[in-house]
Write a protein that holds these residues in place. Structure first.
Motif, mmCIF file in Angstrom:
data_model
loop_
_atom_site.group_PDB
_atom_site.id
_atom_site.type_symbol
_atom_site.label_atom_id
_atom_site.label_comp_id
_atom_site.label_asym_id
_atom_site.label_seq_id
_atom_site.Cartn_x
_atom_site.Cartn_y
_atom_site.Cartn_z
ATOM 1 N N LYS A 4 7.289 3.653 -2.535
ATOM 2 C CA LYS A 4 8.372 3.450 -1.570
ATOM 3 C C LYS A 4 8.207 2.148 -0.784
ATOM 4 O O LYS A 4 9.122 1.717 -0.093
ATOM 5 C CB LYS A 4 8.427 4.626 -0.586
ATOM 6 N N SER A 5 7.035 1.530 -0.886
ATOM 7 C CA SER A 5 6.752 0.340 -0.086
ATOM 8 C C SER A 5 7.371 -0.907 -0.713
ATOM 9 O O SER A 5 7.307 -1.100 -1.930
ATOM 10 C CB SER A 5 5.240 0.138 0.046
ATOM 11 N N ASN A 6 7.954 -1.762 0.132
ATOM 12 C CA ASN A 6 8.474 -3.055 -0.329
ATOM 13 C C ASN A 6 7.739 -4.217 0.322
ATOM 14 O O ASN A 6 8.171 -5.363 0.214
ATOM 15 C CB ASN A 6 9.973 -3.165 -0.031
ATOM 16 N N ASP A 7 6.650 -3.920 1.015
ATOM 17 C CA ASP A 7 5.876 -4.967 1.689
ATOM 18 C C ASP A 7 4.517 -5.072 1.019
ATOM 19 O O ASP A 7 3.812 -4.075 0.851
ATOM 20 C CB ASP A 7 5.709 -4.628 3.173
ATOM 21 N N LYS A 8 4.156 -6.276 0.642
ATOM 22 C CA LYS A 8 2.924 -6.482 -0.117
ATOM 23 C C LYS A 8 1.683 -6.098 0.681
ATOM 24 O O LYS A 8 0.737 -5.517 0.141
ATOM 25 C CB LYS A 8 2.844 -7.949 -0.558
ATOM 26 N N ARG A 9 1.682 -6.413 1.972
ATOM 27 C CA ARG A 9 0.512 -6.092 2.795
ATOM 28 C C ARG A 9 0.332 -4.579 2.927
ATOM 29 O O ARG A 9 -0.775 -4.055 2.808
ATOM 30 C CB ARG A 9 0.653 -6.740 4.173
ATOM 31 N N ILE A 38 -2.296 0.583 1.043
ATOM 32 C CA ILE A 38 -2.142 1.873 0.375
ATOM 33 C C ILE A 38 -2.988 1.916 -0.896
ATOM 34 O O ILE A 38 -3.666 2.913 -1.176
ATOM 35 C CB ILE A 38 -0.655 2.153 0.047
ATOM 36 N N LEU A 39 -2.955 0.826 -1.677
ATOM 37 C CA LEU A 39 -3.780 0.759 -2.887
ATOM 38 C C LEU A 39 -5.258 0.926 -2.553
ATOM 39 O O LEU A 39 -5.988 1.640 -3.252
ATOM 40 C CB LEU A 39 -3.551 -0.574 -3.606
ATOM 41 N N TRP A 40 -5.701 0.252 -1.472
ATOM 42 C CA TRP A 40 -7.112 0.397 -1.095
ATOM 43 C C TRP A 40 -7.403 1.831 -0.657
ATOM 44 O O TRP A 40 -8.463 2.380 -0.978
ATOM 45 C CB TRP A 40 -7.487 -0.579 0.022
ATOM 46 N N SER A 41 -6.479 2.457 0.053
ATOM 47 C CA SER A 41 -6.669 3.851 0.483
ATOM 48 C C SER A 41 -6.762 4.789 -0.720
ATOM 49 O O SER A 41 -7.556 5.734 -0.721
ATOM 50 C CB SER A 41 -5.516 4.287 1.391
ATOM 51 N N ILE A 42 -5.954 4.528 -1.756
ATOM 52 C CA ILE A 42 -6.048 5.325 -2.987
ATOM 53 C C ILE A 42 -7.424 5.141 -3.613
ATOM 54 O O ILE A 42 -8.057 6.099 -4.079
ATOM 55 C CB ILE A 42 -4.939 4.922 -3.984
ATOM 56 N N MET A 43 -7.896 3.896 -3.631
ATOM 57 C CA MET A 43 -9.218 3.607 -4.187
ATOM 58 C C MET A 43 -10.297 4.377 -3.428
ATOM 59 O O MET A 43 -11.173 5.013 -4.037
ATOM 60 C CB MET A 43 -9.487 2.099 -4.127
ATOM 61 N N GLU A 44 -10.237 4.351 -2.109
ATOM 62 C CA GLU A 44 -11.219 5.091 -1.304
ATOM 63 C C GLU A 44 -11.107 6.595 -1.536
ATOM 64 O O GLU A 44 -12.123 7.295 -1.633
ATOM 65 C CB GLU A 44 -11.026 4.777 0.189
ATOM 66 N N PHE A 45 -9.889 7.096 -1.607
ATOM 67 C CA PHE A 45 -9.693 8.529 -1.838
ATOM 68 C C PHE A 45 -10.362 8.975 -3.135
ATOM 69 O O PHE A 45 -10.991 10.038 -3.200
ATOM 70 C CB PHE A 45 -8.193 8.855 -1.875
#
Length: 610
Positions: free
Chosen positions: A345-350, A355-362
């Motif tokens: 749903k995100s359209n902002d790269k930052r 979110i990608l890093w949070s998925i990685m940590e999860f």
């Protein structure tokens, strides 16, 4: 030096330079460090003090690792009589010997300086024309590294690499036989476009017109002046002035046209900053940006973020009997899906990066007591290591397809028909082999070594260049243990620079756009790879799916078993003349299921084997 050797190296530089510039969307880990010394030292000097305090040791480790293990620059110091290189050799020596962060700012000053850039170009000329007569010194790998350093400088300066490629490739295509003349044109062009004091650079007259009132005059004027002064300090703009006209204020400036794309990038950045001012102050300033005097510049403020490609995760939802899944694993599945939905749903790269890093940590961090970045590296690297040689093989053959001809589909068909015929001629049945498997045997089987392309020609590359690239790729498989150690160093450094950006965004609210642009697509690729690998394991291992902790433990075990199995696989299988055994590199069977080896980018050409 032997004239033939000089011509061979010149031809290699021309073709390799264009290959490195060509943007084909592939992520490489096999030719050079993903993040070079200029970018790492820039990160050190530009990050906020609080983040630097957290990250200084990681950065120092990344830089010293490249100097000691990946770079040939320091090893060449005694053989390169180029005066402009002396400050760089000194900076590298100080960091390598003292192992402190004290001289990292100096390294950045040297690498970002035009004189050092000029030194790199002169060193390329020296290696090609004179050569380095040192035992076990790979001149071609050194040329690769010098090209990477040159490109990194151009990217730092703001040049559009796509435009550099377009210009140089045009020279090459117009006169591919006249190797020396193409080389001369490329070198002269690099010297010219990299020079910040180049008076030959065209300039574009630009202006910003803003609606003002007595209430916001001082504030908005100071805001715009500050932005333009910053560009002026960087020698991006000149002739800056302003004047008031009724209820408007107009700022005039000349923007140095480094290349055709640079002007629009700078004006787009200015537009975004003015938009941010409007949003924060709620002042209606109605900025109008013009370039070339009268032409109104339309900013591209849309940020389109691609959805993650996780086909095995999608298949998991369609094929799983959820009655057989324990509640804990089900909860992990649902939480992972929540993160993926939020990302899509995100359209902002930052925001997407965080979110990608949070998925990685999860997926990779399982205790609040763990050091997050160390835990991510420990659990993440085995996934990439198990797919590493598949990635090398896939990337190599995609490049070969691009070198064969302009028609990608036809090139793919012709190339892999040739590969299949080579295998058939050696009595190898290809009927139950994917094209990816066939390419592996073709590359590694002893009967084909150094005869890979006999009777086959590439329209966009010389036979010598293709042969050298094939031999280099073969060498990475042949020295599998060394290749995986290098991969581990690169991935460690890459994850740590991503973690630095995560800390900057999360704790300081500061975005480093260069790190973001450099790392975003790779972080997305890492997350896609891991989600697909975990999903495939959940789908195919058993009726009782493992938890994320268990899967990560199994992957670490599998990776260790895989590394041990690779130590002699090529030598042993070739000595026994059992070419199909070479597929153990691509079809390793461990304690968890791994997707089949395929070239999915070929679509219907690839054989479907489950």
């Amino acid at each position: 030096m032997n004239d033939q050797k000089q011509i061979e190296k010149t031809k290699y530089f021309n073709e390799r330079f264009l290959q490195m510039l060509r943007s084909n969307g592939d992520i490489e880990f096999n030719n050079f460090p993903i993040c070079g010394l200029l970018e790492l030292s820039r990160q050190f000097v530009s990050m906020p003090p609080a983040v630097r305090e957290l990250s200084a040791e990681y950065l120092k480790g990344s830089i010293t690792q490249i100097i000691e293990h990946s770079s040939l620059l320091l090893k060449s110091a005694n053989y390169i009589p180029v005066k402009e290189m002396k400050p760089l050799f000194t900076a590298l020596t100080l960091i390598n010997e003292l192992k402190t962060t004290t001289y990292i700012p100096n390294l950045f000053e040297v690498l970002s300086n035009y004189n050092s850039y000029l030194g790199l170009i002169k060193t390329i000329q020296y290696v090609i024309n004179k050569g380095i007569n040192a035992k076990d010194f790979d001149e071609y790998s050194f040329i690769d590294e010098l090209i990477c350093s040159v490109v990194e400088y151009l990217e730092y300066r703001g040049n559009a690499i796509a435009e550099v490629y377009a210009i140089c490739n045009n020279w090459f295509r117009q006169d591919p036989v006249n190797t020396q003349e193409v080389f001369r044109k490329i070198i002269m062009h690099l010297k010219e476009i990299g020079n910040p004091n180049n008076n030959k650079l065209a300039s574009v007259k630009c202006s910003i017109t803003i609606e003002i009132s007595d209430l916001n005059l001082k504030n908005i004027s100071s805001f715009v002046r500050k932005i333009l002064r910053m560009y002026e300090e960087q020698k991006r703009i000149s002739l800056f002035r302003s004047r008031r006209l009724g209820n408007k204020i107009i700022f005039y400036f000349s923007l140095n046209k480094i290349d055709g794309l640079y002007v629009d990038r700078v004006l787009n950045d200015l537009s975004e900053k003015l938009l941010a001012y409007e949003e924060r102050t709620r002042e209606i300033i109605q900025p109008v940006i013009r370039k070339d005097g009268k032409k109104i510049f339309k900013a591209n403020n849309k940020k389109i973020i691609d959805s993650v490609k996780i086909k095995h995760f999608d298949s998991l939802w369609k094929s799983t009997d959820f009655n057989e899944v324990n509640s804990y694993v089900c909860d992990e599945l649902f939480r992972l899906n929540e993160w993926v939905q939020t990302l899509n749903k995100s359209n902002d790269k930052r925001t997407s990066f965080l979110i990608l890093w949070s998925i990685m940590e999860f997926m990779m961090v399982h205790s609040v007591h763990d050091n997050k970045v160390e835990s991510v590296c420990r659990n993440f690297i085995p996934y990439m290591g198990l797919f590493y040689f598949r990635k090398i093989n896939k990337t190599f053959f995609k490049k070969l397809i691009a070198l064969y001809g302009e028609d990608y589909k036809e090139s793919s068909k012709v190339l892999f028909e040739y590969v299949s015929s080579k295998l058939n001629s050696s009595g190898i049945d290809v009927n139950n082999l994917t094209i990816a498997d066939q390419s592996c045997i073709f590359l590694l089987y002893k009967n084909f070594k150094k005869k890979w392309w006999d009777g086959f020609s590439f329209s966009l590359a010389s036979s010598e260049f293709v042969e050298r690239q094939t031999l280099r790729t073969f060498s990475q498989f042949e020295h599998a243990g060394k290749s995986l150690i290098q991969l581990e160093h690169i991935l460690n450094n890459d994850i740590k620079q991503m973690y630095r950006l995560r800390n900057m965004l999360a704790h300081s609210g500061v975005n480093d756009s260069k790190i973001l642009d450099n790392t975003y697509s790779r972080l997305k690729y890492y997350v896609e790879t891991i989600i697909n690998a975990i999903s495939y394991s959940w789908l195919h291992d058993s009726q009782t799916p493992k938890t994320l902790i268990e899967i990560n433990d199994h992957k670490r075990v599998d990776y260790n078993l895989y590394k041990n199995s690779l130590k002699s696989v090529i030598a042993v299988t070739n000595s026994q003349d059992k070419p199909l055994e070479l597929l153990r590199i691509m079809r390793f069977k461990g304690t968890t299921a791994i997707p089949p080896n395929r070239f999915s980018f070929l679509g219907g050409l690839e054989i479907s084997i489950d």
